[in-house]
Design an enzyme around this catalytic site. Structure first.
Site, PDB file in Angstrom:
ATOM      1  N   ASP A  88       0.860  -1.185   0.000  1.00 29.00           N
ATOM      2  CA  ASP A  88       0.000   0.000   0.000  1.00 29.00           C
ATOM      3  C   ASP A  88       0.896   1.234   0.000  1.00 29.00           C
ATOM      4  OD1 ASP A  88      -3.245   0.444   1.063  1.00 29.00           O
ATOM      5  OD2 ASP A  88      -1.891   2.156   1.008  1.00 29.00           O
ATOM      6  N   ALA A 134     -12.193  -4.756  -7.067  1.00 29.05           N
ATOM      7  CA  ALA A 134     -12.065  -3.322  -6.798  1.00 29.05           C
ATOM      8  C   ALA A 134     -12.684  -2.492  -7.923  1.00 29.05           C
ATOM      9  CB  ALA A 134     -10.598  -2.957  -6.599  1.00 29.05           C
ATOM     10  N   ARG A 135     -11.938  -2.312  -9.009  1.00 26.59           N
ATOM     11  CA  ARG A 135     -12.424  -1.540 -10.149  1.00 26.59           C
ATOM     12  C   ARG A 135     -11.811  -2.090 -11.433  1.00 26.59           C
ATOM     13  NH1 ARG A 135     -15.978  -0.082  -7.548  1.00 26.59           N
ATOM     14  NH2 ARG A 135     -16.771   2.012  -7.086  1.00 26.59           N
ATOM     15  N   ASP A 172     -14.791  -9.238 -10.671  1.00 26.81           N
ATOM     16  CA  ASP A 172     -16.155  -8.745 -10.483  1.00 26.81           C
ATOM     17  C   ASP A 172     -16.361  -7.416 -11.195  1.00 26.81           C
ATOM     18  OD1 ASP A 172     -18.766  -8.919  -9.181  1.00 26.81           O
ATOM     19  OD2 ASP A 172     -18.091  -7.294  -7.868  1.00 26.81           O
ATOM     20  N   GLU A 183     -18.623  -1.925 -18.562  1.00 28.10           N
ATOM     21  CA  GLU A 183     -19.673  -2.640 -17.838  1.00 28.10           C
ATOM     22  C   GLU A 183     -21.052  -2.314 -18.408  1.00 28.10           C
ATOM     23  OE1 GLU A 183     -19.274  -2.114 -13.605  1.00 28.10           O
ATOM     24  OE2 GLU A 183     -17.346  -3.142 -13.560  1.00 28.10           O
ATOM     25  N   HIS A 243     -20.277  -7.368 -11.167  1.00 31.03           N
ATOM     26  CA  HIS A 243     -20.076  -6.247 -10.237  1.00 31.03           C
ATOM     27  C   HIS A 243     -21.074  -6.304  -9.079  1.00 31.03           C
ATOM     28  CE1 HIS A 243     -18.302  -1.917 -10.032  1.00 31.03           C
ATOM     29  NE2 HIS A 243     -18.489  -2.418  -8.820  1.00 31.03           N
ATOM     30  N   ILE A 244     -21.050  -7.411  -8.362  1.00 35.36           N
ATOM     31  CA  ILE A 244     -21.980  -7.618  -7.247  1.00 35.36           C
ATOM     32  C   ILE A 244     -21.277  -7.618  -5.895  1.00 35.36           C
ATOM     33  CG2 ILE A 244     -23.702  -8.856  -8.613  1.00 35.36           C
ATOM     34  CD1 ILE A 244     -22.496 -11.489  -7.521  1.00 35.36           C
ATOM     35  N   GLY A 245     -19.990  -7.296  -5.876  1.00 33.84           N
ATOM     36  CA  GLY A 245     -19.234  -7.365  -4.627  1.00 33.84           C
ATOM     37  C   GLY A 245     -19.875  -6.603  -3.490  1.00 33.84           C
TER      38      GLY A 245
END
Length: 313
Positions: free
Chosen positions: A175, A235-236, A260, A265, A283-285
């Site tokens: 990070d 994440a993205r 995801d 999209e 994209h259901i996270g």
């Protein structure tokens, strides 16, 4: 205190708009609110027309940029339904942003853990094979005591570390923010990205998407990974280069993965979606029932705070 009956609120998010609990809650405070009840995905011009003369806006993934804002002179606040801010593409001091981080962290972290279990134990692959008449008894490997590499240790990354505790995994982290005390408290080891990729059995991405993380994982990074390892992106889209991911899967550079999120999209790349060792979800996270309500209430509360409206029991 504002008279909320006169406040013009528009909600563009289809997910928020179709939720009956959130509908009742938003109408309680903003009785004239305009919701996207048809579940429409807007073009930029359609988005501008739908928002119209609104003073307040609740958005999900819809892109709000300077061009859109230029056509919305009455708008005072954009409240975010969700946690990522990459779709709010304007100078932050231009208009108020209502946002709270971490409201869907457990939902995303649980799904990420689910991916790991599905991939390690071959649950996804063998289930799909059995539906096609193939009896494959390959049970994979246990997740316990494996090495997990977490890129981005914010709300979701920390929640994932908490969920992984019973599995006694080695946790490697990377990070840009110094979090030495936290890492020490949970037994995580901070390493350079290259080392994380080389040593991890699972690499999972939990960073925001911006110019520093676009294509963060590409051909070079995949080649550092073990051929038995898996990549996860909840994440993205765009953080993992999709073309390079296809290359890595085709050439057995990695064992598989789960995504995801997508650059486009809904995704239209059928080749990407067809890999048998790549779990692909829509994209259901952050879309567990509890997370939807938490994100929706957070978006509403942002507006109540901004307009100084007293919350009702």
């Amino acid at each position: 205190m504002s008279n909320q009956k006169n406040i013009k609120l528009v909600v563009t998010s289809p997910s928020f708009s179709k939720n009956t609990t959130l509908q009742k809650e938003v109408y309680k405070y903003f009785p004239t609110a305009k919701l996207n009840l048809e579940g429409k995905r807007f073009s930029k011009q359609e988005l501008i027309e739908f928002i119209g003369d609104a003073e307040a806006l609740i958005v999900g993934l819809e892109i709000i940029d300077d061009e859109v804002l230029d056509k919305l002179p009455n708008l005072k606040i954009v409240s975010k339904y969700g946690v990522g801010l990459n779709n709010l593409q304007f100078q932050k001091n231009r208009i108020e942003i209502g946002w709270k981080g971490g409201v869907n962290k457990l939902s995303v972290a649980e799904m990420t853990l689910g991916y790991m279990l599905m991939l390690s134990r071959n649950l996804y692959l063998t289930s799909n094979q059995l539906k096609n008449g193939v009896w494959n008894k390959s049970g994979g490997f246990q997740l316990s005591e494996k090495t997990i590499g977490i890129i981005g240790v914010g709300h979701i990354g920390k929640e994932l570390i908490r969920l992984l505790k019973p599995f006694n995994c080695e946790i490697l982290v990377n990070d840009i923010i110094n979090q030495d005390e936290y890492y020490k408290s949970v037994g995580a080891k901070e390493v350079e990205l290259k080392e994380l990729l080389k040593k991890s059995d699972f690499v999972t991405v939990h960073t925001p998407f911006d110019k520093t993380t676009a294509n963060l994982i590409g051909k070079k990074e995949f080649q550092f990974m073990k051929p038995t390892s898996f990549i996860i992106n909840s994440a993205r889209g765009g953080i993992i280069n999709e073309d390079d991911l296809k290359w890595a899967l085709k050439n057995n550079i990695i064992a598989g993965g789960a995504i995801d999120v997508y650059l486009e999209e809904p995704p239209t790349d059928k080749e990407l979606l067809a890999f048998p060792n790549l779990i692909t979800t829509p994209h259901i996270g952050g879309n567990a029932v509890e997370a939807i309500l938490a994100m929706g209430m957070s978006a509403i509360n942002n507006l109540l705070d901004f307009f100084k409206i007293k919350k009702q029991d």
